[in-house]
Design a protein around this motif. Structure first.
Motif, PDB file in Angstrom:
ATOM      1  N   PHE A 146      16.475  50.540  20.692  1.00 27.46           N
ATOM      2  CA  PHE A 146      16.944  50.763  19.318  1.00 27.46           C
ATOM      3  C   PHE A 146      16.195  51.888  18.616  1.00 27.46           C
ATOM      4  O   PHE A 146      16.603  52.322  17.537  1.00 27.46           O
ATOM      5  CB  PHE A 146      16.782  49.472  18.503  1.00 27.46           C
ATOM      6  N   VAL A 155      10.201  47.113  12.109  1.00 33.76           N
ATOM      7  CA  VAL A 155      11.323  46.212  12.364  1.00 33.76           C
ATOM      8  C   VAL A 155      11.061  44.924  11.603  1.00 33.76           C
ATOM      9  O   VAL A 155      10.179  44.139  11.968  1.00 33.76           O
ATOM     10  CB  VAL A 155      11.488  45.922  13.874  1.00 33.76           C
ATOM     11  N   ARG A 159      15.993  42.670  10.493  1.00 29.17           N
ATOM     12  CA  ARG A 159      16.508  43.679  11.416  1.00 29.17           C
ATOM     13  C   ARG A 159      16.370  43.216  12.866  1.00 29.17           C
ATOM     14  O   ARG A 159      17.218  43.525  13.711  1.00 29.17           O
ATOM     15  CB  ARG A 159      15.776  45.006  11.217  1.00 29.17           C
ATOM     16  N   LEU A 163      19.326  43.304  15.587  1.00 30.02           N
ATOM     17  CA  LEU A 163      19.236  43.994  16.871  1.00 30.02           C
ATOM     18  C   LEU A 163      19.491  43.050  18.038  1.00 30.02           C
ATOM     19  O   LEU A 163      20.177  43.402  18.999  1.00 30.02           O
ATOM     20  CB  LEU A 163      17.861  44.650  17.008  1.00 30.02           C
ATOM     21  N   LYS A 166      22.940  42.473  19.190  1.00 32.53           N
ATOM     22  CA  LYS A 166      23.547  43.521  20.005  1.00 32.53           C
ATOM     23  C   LYS A 166      23.105  43.425  21.463  1.00 32.53           C
ATOM     24  O   LYS A 166      23.912  43.603  22.378  1.00 32.53           O
ATOM     25  CB  LYS A 166      23.189  44.895  19.438  1.00 32.53           C
ATOM     26  N   ILE A 169      15.943  42.328  23.486  1.00 31.89           N
ATOM     27  CA  ILE A 169      14.823  43.254  23.292  1.00 31.89           C
ATOM     28  C   ILE A 169      13.605  42.658  23.967  1.00 31.89           C
ATOM     29  O   ILE A 169      13.215  41.525  23.671  1.00 31.89           O
ATOM     30  CB  ILE A 169      14.528  43.487  21.803  1.00 31.89           C
TER      31      ILE A 169
END
Length: 332
Positions: A146, A155, A159, A163, A166, A169
């Protein structure tokens, strides 16, 4: 009056890594911004580890050596080191891995740039010592996908959830720096979670407080099939017990917020999804979690994102006919 600069402690647990200590300790000593303290917890080593550490200590007055006469395990060793550390921030190093020369400097600069940060993370980079190969994990998820610039970014918890909706992470303790008090607030590592205790600590911290992300490699994670985490995760029965311990922890009032965060963002649990789903289905009291996580996984499947073999098939066989291939986040 000049404000006191934050201090950094590097905590390094060790058990029978005499051969690798020369490399890891040399990397720690070569920091462009030296650590204010180095805490080594020797967990009952039976090789020449103590001799190697003693030789290193003659040139390193800020080194604190803690000895376990009997082996207590890596989680106990890390916890002992964190509690003994005096720094405002803690970097959790490994005896058989390497941190890069500007690791402390880069983390300190990121924390100074974002005073609200209690956690900083960098790119997760795998190191294969037998071949010397380096790679940014197995996929783009290990690459802090990202980030869009060369500088560190903040972050927020909000947020982070956006993220994770999507794609997964990858946050790794070996490529992070924690505020020491933050770790102490959380335990720091729960022995019941064993090889997932570090996963829980860093994701719980990120969900609660956010983090600053650095688009660079600051450490190398040693990849070996016989590592503690690899052996543990490969034993399905043991892995199920650890996941059950995880949900027992999430059932407590203290970590209800983390449970809620994981329900909103199941992709954070990708590293053990393959074992977790069948385990949840086996236990009626876990049916609500199984339904929620299973629904998320089904959507991922229908979108061609999981499992990895299915995503690769779609990416290589079907999508090229309609247009250029796109990056598919991998499965567990």
């Amino acid at each position: 009056m000049t404000a006191r600069l934050p201090t950094i402690s590097i905590v390094l647990p060790n058990h029978n890594h005499a051969r690798e200590l020369g490399i890891s300790l040399a990397a720690i000593a070569a920091q462009t911004r030296p650590a204010d303290q180095i805490v080594i917890v020797d967990d009952g080593s039976t090789d020449d580890s103590l001799e190697v550490i003693s030789a290193f200590a003659t040139h390193c007055p800020n080194l604190l050596l803690i000895k376990h006469e009997q082996r207590q395990g890596v989680v106990a060793a890390v916890n002992r080191g964190v509690r003994a550390a005096s720094g405002d921030y803690v970097i959790l190093a490994s005896a058989d891995e390497r941190i890069l020369p500007d690791c402390c400097e880069a983390f300190a600069e990121a924390m100074a740039q974002f005073p609200q940060a209690r956690l900083a993370v960098s790119k997760f980079t795998e190191w294969f010592p037998q071949t010397g190969e380096l790679r940014l994990g197995q996929d783009s998820e290990c690459d802090l996908w990202f980030l869009c610039g060369d500088g560190a970014e903040w972050v927020s918890p909000r947020r982070f959830h956006e993220l994770l909706a999507k794609a997964h992470i990858r946050l790794s303790v070996n490529s992070a720096m924690f505020e020491r008090e933050l770790l102490l607030e959380m335990g720091p590592f729960d022995p019941a979670l064993r090889w997932h205790s570090d996963w829980f600590a860093i994701y719980a911290a990120a969900f609660r407080h956010g983090f600053c992300a650095i688009p660079r490699t600051l450490s190398w994670f040693r990849m070996e099939e016989d590592s503690y985490s690899s052996r543990g995760a490969a034993d399905i029965a043991d892995q199920e017990r650890v996941i059950e311990a995880l949900y027992t922890k999430l059932d407590t009032r203290e970590f209800a917020d983390v449970r809620s965060a994981l329900m909103r963002s199941p992709s954070a649990m990708v590293p053990f999804m393959r074992t977790m789903l069948p385990m949840l289905v086996k236990h009626p009291k876990r049916y609500p979690e199984a339904m929620f996580v299973g629904t998320w996984w089904l959507k991922q499947f229908l979108q061609g994102r999981r499992p990895r073999a299915w995503a690769r098939f779609l990416n290589r066989k079907i999508r090229p006919a309609a247009g250029p291939a796109i990056a598919i986040p991998p499965s567990e």
